[in-house]
Scaffold this active site. Structure first.
Site, PDB file in Angstrom:
ATOM      1  N   ASP A 102       0.843  -1.196   0.000  1.00  0.00           N
ATOM      2  CA  ASP A 102       0.000   0.000   0.000  1.00  0.00           C
ATOM      3  C   ASP A 102       0.881   1.250   0.000  1.00  0.00           C
ATOM      4  OD1 ASP A 102      -2.152  -1.697   0.386  1.00  0.00           O
ATOM      5  OD2 ASP A 102      -2.101  -1.471   2.568  1.00  0.00           O
TER       6      ASP A 102
HETATM    7  N1  URA Z   1      -1.043  -5.678   4.400  1.00  0.00           N
HETATM    8  C1  URA Z   1      -1.471  -4.394   4.390  1.00  0.00           C
HETATM    9  O1  URA Z   1      -2.420  -4.041   5.070  1.00  0.00           O
HETATM   10  N2  URA Z   1      -0.833  -3.538   3.609  1.00  0.00           N
HETATM   11  C2  URA Z   1       0.234  -3.853   2.840  1.00  0.00           C
HETATM   12  O2  URA Z   1       0.780  -3.003   2.150  1.00  0.00           O
HETATM   13  C3  URA Z   1       0.660  -5.190   2.861  1.00  0.00           C
HETATM   14  C4  URA Z   1       0.009  -6.080   3.648  1.00  0.00           C
END
Ligand code: URA
Length: 232
Positions: A102
């Site tokens: 993310d």
């Molecule tokens: N889980 C999440 O919530 N975000 C990420 O970027 C990777 C795994």
């Protein structure tokens, strides 16, 4: 593939350099010296340059990037936000992200120019553990860690068994490590929400045997041969 292209792709030298080495008698195919230029290399042929076996796969680049916050894991962004591609402009080959993080997650992202590897490694059946260090609001009890391990319901479906370890307590927050094999959308954030807490910061610290270690935010390093072989 033409012999000179094969040698160049192996990262030994340019095609012209390969032709010169061939003419000079430094190249063997299947143990026999080849001096004629323009030979083709067939699947399964073993090519040696100066006594060393070479193969084009070695020309693929595999890196570990420490993704900072705010960078999008995509090749281009319609809204013009910074992408991870901006951070790898100095890598000698065009590398693509394997999986994604993310925008607000930091840490380890593997990138490669090897399209086959990228597709294969991102496939859920490979089930390599990815470990995230999460700073979460409040106190996380042993019982809640156990729930994370057993699996919690997110988006109407249980998560697979995971690893969850307490790391440290600070005022108002707890740091935990969560290792998962799946890669569902915002999975760790949703898992933490399912135990009644909230992620404050999230960093991926390892993928299989590849560790983020002391790599600085925004920096990259090449994966070692052993790391690549392990991921395969
Ligand atoms: N889980 C999440 O919530 N975000 C990420 O970027 C990777 C795994």
């Amino acid at each position: 593939m033409r012999l000179n292209k094969y040698i160049a792709r192996a990262g030994v030298c340019s095609r012209r350099g390969a032709d010169e080495m061939t003419a000079a008698g430094n190249v063997k195919i299947n143990g026999k010296v080849v001096t004629t230029l323009g030979r083709d290399v067939a699947d399964g042929d073993v090519v040696e340059v100066n006594g060393q076996v070479v193969s084009p796969a070695k020309s693929c680049v595999y890196i570990a990037l420490n993704k900072p916050k705010g960078y999008i894991t995509t090749v281009s962004d319609e809204q013009g936000r910074p992408t991870v591609m901006d951070l790898v402009a100095d890598v000698e080959a065009r590398v693509f992200p394997v999986g994604r993080l993310d925008a607000d997650t930091t840490g380890l992202l593997i990138m490669t120019s090897d399209g086959d590897f990228g597709n294969a490694a991102a496939h859920p059946k490979h089930e390599v553990y990815k470990t995230y260090r999460a700073r979460v609001e409040g106190i996380v009890s042993h019982e809640k860690l156990a729930r994370l391990r057993r699996g919690v319901e997110i988006d109407g479906r249980m998560t697979s068994p995971a690893k969850a370890e307490f790391v440290r307590q600070s005022s108002g927050s707890t740091v935990i490590d969560i290792s998962i094999r799946e890669g569902r959308n915002r999975q760790v954030r949703k898992m933490v929400a399912a135990i009644g807490s909230k992620v404050i910061d999230l960093q991926r610290i390892s993928i299989g045997d590849v560790k983020l270690g002391g790599l600085k935010a925004g920096h990259w390093r090449k994966l070692t041969r052993a790391e690549i072989d392990n991921l395969r």
